[in-house]
Design a protein around this motif. Structure first.
Motif, PDB file in Angstrom:
ATOM      1  N   LYS A 142       0.811  -1.221   0.000  1.00 20.33           N
ATOM      2  CA  LYS A 142       0.000   0.000   0.000  1.00 20.33           C
ATOM      3  C   LYS A 142       0.841   1.267   0.000  1.00 20.33           C
ATOM      4  O   LYS A 142       1.894   1.342   0.628  1.00 20.33           O
ATOM      5  N   ASN A 143       0.343   2.252  -0.767  1.00 12.75           N
ATOM      6  CA  ASN A 143       0.828   3.631  -0.757  1.00 12.75           C
ATOM      7  C   ASN A 143       2.294   3.776  -1.138  1.00 12.75           C
ATOM      8  O   ASN A 143       3.098   4.341  -0.403  1.00 12.75           O
ATOM      9  N   HIS A 144       2.630   3.283  -2.330  1.00  9.83           N
ATOM     10  CA  HIS A 144       3.964   3.492  -2.888  1.00  9.83           C
ATOM     11  C   HIS A 144       3.920   4.556  -3.975  1.00  9.83           C
ATOM     12  O   HIS A 144       2.856   4.914  -4.482  1.00  9.83           O
ATOM     13  N   ASP A 145       5.101   5.050  -4.340  1.00  8.82           N
ATOM     14  CA  ASP A 145       5.169   6.158  -5.294  1.00  8.82           C
ATOM     15  C   ASP A 145       4.826   5.717  -6.709  1.00  8.82           C
ATOM     16  O   ASP A 145       4.158   6.445  -7.452  1.00  8.82           O
ATOM     17  N   LEU A 146       5.306   4.538  -7.098  1.00 12.58           N
ATOM     18  CA  LEU A 146       5.098   4.050  -8.462  1.00 12.58           C
ATOM     19  C   LEU A 146       4.714   2.580  -8.415  1.00 12.58           C
ATOM     20  O   LEU A 146       5.313   1.798  -7.668  1.00 12.58           O
ATOM     21  N   TYR A 147       3.733   2.223  -9.215  1.00 15.30           N
ATOM     22  CA  TYR A 147       3.339   0.820  -9.376  1.00 15.30           C
ATOM     23  C   TYR A 147       3.508   0.414 -10.828  1.00 15.30           C
ATOM     24  O   TYR A 147       2.949   1.064 -11.718  1.00 15.30           O
ATOM     25  N   LEU A 148       4.273  -0.640 -11.073  1.00 10.43           N
ATOM     26  CA  LEU A 148       4.221  -1.332 -12.348  1.00 10.43           C
ATOM     27  C   LEU A 148       3.549  -2.661 -12.074  1.00 10.43           C
ATOM     28  O   LEU A 148       4.062  -3.479 -11.309  1.00 10.43           O
ATOM     29  N   LYS A 172     -10.614   7.493  -6.370  1.00  6.28           N
ATOM     30  CA  LYS A 172      -9.175   7.621  -6.251  1.00  6.28           C
ATOM     31  C   LYS A 172      -8.598   8.178  -7.541  1.00  6.28           C
ATOM     32  O   LYS A 172      -9.094   7.895  -8.632  1.00  6.28           O
ATOM     33  N   LYS A 173      -7.523   8.955  -7.391  1.00  4.83           N
ATOM     34  CA  LYS A 173      -6.892   9.583  -8.545  1.00  4.83           C
ATOM     35  C   LYS A 173      -5.387   9.392  -8.481  1.00  4.83           C
ATOM     36  O   LYS A 173      -4.792   9.383  -7.404  1.00  4.83           O
ATOM     37  N   VAL A 174      -4.778   9.258  -9.663  1.00  5.19           N
ATOM     38  CA  VAL A 174      -3.324   9.180  -9.792  1.00  5.19           C
ATOM     39  C   VAL A 174      -2.916  10.126 -10.917  1.00  5.19           C
ATOM     40  O   VAL A 174      -3.562  10.159 -11.973  1.00  5.19           O
ATOM     41  N   LYS A 175      -1.860  10.878 -10.696  1.00  3.58           N
ATOM     42  CA  LYS A 175      -1.461  11.904 -11.658  1.00  3.58           C
ATOM     43  C   LYS A 175      -1.124  11.329 -13.026  1.00  3.58           C
ATOM     44  O   LYS A 175      -1.585  11.822 -14.059  1.00  3.58           O
ATOM     45  N   THR A 176      -0.324  10.265 -13.066  1.00  2.00           N
ATOM     46  CA  THR A 176       0.158   9.716 -14.334  1.00  2.00           C
ATOM     47  C   THR A 176      -0.153   8.227 -14.421  1.00  2.00           C
ATOM     48  O   THR A 176       0.241   7.458 -13.536  1.00  2.00           O
ATOM     49  N   ILE A 177      -0.855   7.836 -15.473  1.00  2.00           N
ATOM     50  CA  ILE A 177      -1.120   6.424 -15.750  1.00  2.00           C
ATOM     51  C   ILE A 177      -0.682   6.148 -17.185  1.00  2.00           C
ATOM     52  O   ILE A 177      -1.090   6.864 -18.107  1.00  2.00           O
ATOM     53  N   MET A 178       0.159   5.141 -17.378  1.00  2.00           N
ATOM     54  CA  MET A 178       0.671   4.839 -18.714  1.00  2.00           C
ATOM     55  C   MET A 178       0.704   3.341 -18.948  1.00  2.00           C
ATOM     56  O   MET A 178       0.543   2.552 -18.019  1.00  2.00           O
ATOM     57  N   VAL A 179       0.937   2.972 -20.190  1.00  2.00           N
ATOM     58  CA  VAL A 179       1.041   1.565 -20.573  1.00  2.00           C
ATOM     59  C   VAL A 179       2.453   1.307 -21.099  1.00  2.00           C
ATOM     60  O   VAL A 179       2.928   2.015 -21.996  1.00  2.00           O
ATOM     61  N   ALA A 180       3.129   0.317 -20.520  1.00  2.00           N
ATOM     62  CA  ALA A 180       4.426  -0.125 -21.039  1.00  2.00           C
ATOM     63  C   ALA A 180       4.190  -1.031 -22.237  1.00  2.00           C
ATOM     64  O   ALA A 180       3.274  -1.848 -22.237  1.00  2.00           O
ATOM     65  N   LYS A 181       5.038  -0.881 -23.255  1.00  2.00           N
ATOM     66  CA  LYS A 181       4.793  -1.585 -24.510  1.00  2.00           C
ATOM     67  C   LYS A 181       5.946  -2.503 -24.887  1.00  2.00           C
ATOM     68  O   LYS A 181       7.057  -2.406 -24.373  1.00  2.00           O
ATOM     69  N   GLN A 182       5.633  -3.398 -25.810  1.00  2.00           N
ATOM     70  CA  GLN A 182       6.597  -4.372 -26.298  1.00  2.00           C
ATOM     71  C   GLN A 182       7.596  -3.706 -27.234  1.00  2.00           C
ATOM     72  O   GLN A 182       7.217  -2.966 -28.136  1.00  2.00           O
ATOM     73  N   LYS A 183       8.884  -3.978 -26.995  1.00  2.00           N
ATOM     74  CA  LYS A 183       9.963  -3.466 -27.843  1.00  2.00           C
ATOM     75  C   LYS A 183       9.886  -1.951 -28.005  1.00  2.00           C
ATOM     76  O   LYS A 183      10.131  -1.394 -29.086  1.00  2.00           O
ATOM     77  N   GLN A 184       9.535  -1.287 -26.907  1.00  2.00           N
ATOM     78  CA  GLN A 184       9.456   0.178 -26.914  1.00  2.00           C
ATOM     79  C   GLN A 184       9.707   0.658 -25.493  1.00  2.00           C
ATOM     80  O   GLN A 184       8.978   0.309 -24.576  1.00  2.00           O
ATOM     81  N   ARG A 185      10.735   1.454 -25.300  1.00  2.00           N
ATOM     82  CA  ARG A 185      11.055   1.895 -23.947  1.00  2.00           C
ATOM     83  C   ARG A 185      10.207   3.100 -23.561  1.00  2.00           C
ATOM     84  O   ARG A 185       9.701   3.835 -24.398  1.00  2.00           O
ATOM     85  N   THR A 186      10.085   3.312 -22.258  1.00  5.99           N
ATOM     86  CA  THR A 186       9.544   4.562 -21.741  1.00  5.99           C
ATOM     87  C   THR A 186      10.687   5.563 -21.591  1.00  5.99           C
ATOM     88  O   THR A 186      11.868   5.204 -21.670  1.00  5.99           O
ATOM     89  N   ASP A 187      10.352   6.798 -21.357  1.00  4.45           N
ATOM     90  CA  ASP A 187      11.337   7.763 -20.896  1.00  4.45           C
ATOM     91  C   ASP A 187      11.627   7.503 -19.421  1.00  4.45           C
ATOM     92  O   ASP A 187      10.943   6.714 -18.767  1.00  4.45           O
ATOM     93  N   TRP A 188      12.621   8.186 -18.878  1.00  9.00           N
ATOM     94  CA  TRP A 188      12.853   8.126 -17.447  1.00  9.00           C
ATOM     95  C   TRP A 188      11.622   8.613 -16.699  1.00  9.00           C
ATOM     96  O   TRP A 188      10.993   9.609 -17.082  1.00  9.00           O
ATOM     97  N   ILE A 189      11.292   7.919 -15.632  1.00 14.59           N
ATOM     98  CA  ILE A 189      10.218   8.335 -14.733  1.00 14.59           C
ATOM     99  C   ILE A 189      10.862   8.658 -13.394  1.00 14.59           C
ATOM    100  O   ILE A 189      11.506   7.811 -12.777  1.00 14.59           O
ATOM    101  N   ASP A 190      10.708   9.894 -12.941  1.00 19.12           N
ATOM    102  CA  ASP A 190      11.208  10.259 -11.625  1.00 19.12           C
ATOM    103  C   ASP A 190      10.259   9.727 -10.550  1.00 19.12           C
ATOM    104  O   ASP A 190       9.056   9.952 -10.609  1.00 19.12           O
ATOM    105  N   VAL A 191      10.831   9.014  -9.612  1.00 21.26           N
ATOM    106  CA  VAL A 191      10.019   8.389  -8.567  1.00 21.26           C
ATOM    107  C   VAL A 191       9.982   9.292  -7.333  1.00 21.26           C
ATOM    108  O   VAL A 191      11.005   9.825  -6.946  1.00 21.26           O
TER     109      VAL A 191
END
Length: 255
Positions: free
Chosen positions: A152-158, A236-255
């Protein structure tokens, strides 16, 4: 602490965590050349990777290990079961065997969450540094409620959001494969993932990354819509929600 996903899906999984003192990969289910390319795009020299955490030994999580280890020699952090299974894929490697639920890699504390998948020894992680924390869980049919307080209550969830149940059942997969995916040793559906996240997120939570989406039985739009509806219902609300994709990186995410 910073975090990036290099790839996520049934064809290959790999993620990166960077702190002031170290750089750690979670899994290496992509080719060495792909990992090198994506690391360099993020400004990371592959030689700087000092450790790799392994969640389990399915090929889409370890296929690049042998060649990457031969060139760069990072330590693998593994439990006894994963260690024994790795010898089927990798000949020679340096490793740290953890036998407790919590240990440190330099300035990262790692808490181990046992998952339920159709391979022995599978795990997820809670990774903490300087009062910031990441939950990283994929490839599981369910998550034991005994871990809920710790999750519960962490900064980032994958979190895995593998399939839309209707798409899976209406699709062309053979029955035995549908049964496997839906089982307690399979994968989390969009509804499962949304339920868990709605139970765990808190005031600290800034980012959710939905991961390991099926190419055949899910879409980013459906996964995001399902999560949005559940979070709205729970107010409940979260500022940023994204989808990680196959063979495609994300940018850096500051935790």
């Amino acid at each position: 602490m910073k975090f990036a996903v290099l790839s996520s899906g049934s064809k290959g999984n790999c993620a990166l965590i960077q702190t002031d003192n170290t750089k750690v990969l979670i899994d290496l289910g992509v080719t060495k050349s792909y990992a090198e390319e994506k690391l360099e795009e993020l400004g990371v020299d592959p030689k700087e990777i000092k450790a790799i955490l392994i969640t389990h030994t399915h090929v889409d999580h370890i296929q690049g290990l042998k060649v990457f280890l031969k060139k760069y020699h990072p330590k693998l952090y593994v439990n006894k079961i994963i260690l024994s299974l790795l010898y089927e894929y990798v000949d020679d490697f340096d490793y740290v065997l953890y036998e407790t639920s919590s240990f440190n890699i330099e300035d990262i504390n790692v808490y181990v969450v046992k998952t339920s998948h159709d391979v022995k020894g599978s795990v997820g992680f809670v990774l903490s540094n300087n009062n910031k924390s990441i939950v990283y869980i994929t490839d599981t049919g369910y998550i034991n409620s005994k871990y809920f307080d710790k999750l519960k209550n962490h900064d980032l969830y994958l979190l895995e959001s593998n399939h839309d149940t209707k798409m899976l059942m209406d699709g062309g997969y053979p029955f035995h494969l549908k049964k496997r995916i839906l089982s307690d040793k399979g994968h989390l559906s969009n509804v499962d993932a949304s339920y868990y996240l709605s139970e765990w997120i808190g005031d600290k939570t800034k980012t959710i990354v939905l991961a390991h989406l099926s190419d055949d039985n899910n879409t980013s739009e459906i996964a995001l819509k399902t999560l949005g509806e559940v979070l709205t219902t729970k107010n409940k609300k979260v500022k940023t929600i994204m989808v990680a994709k196959q063979k495609q990186r994300t940018d850096w995410i500051d935790v």
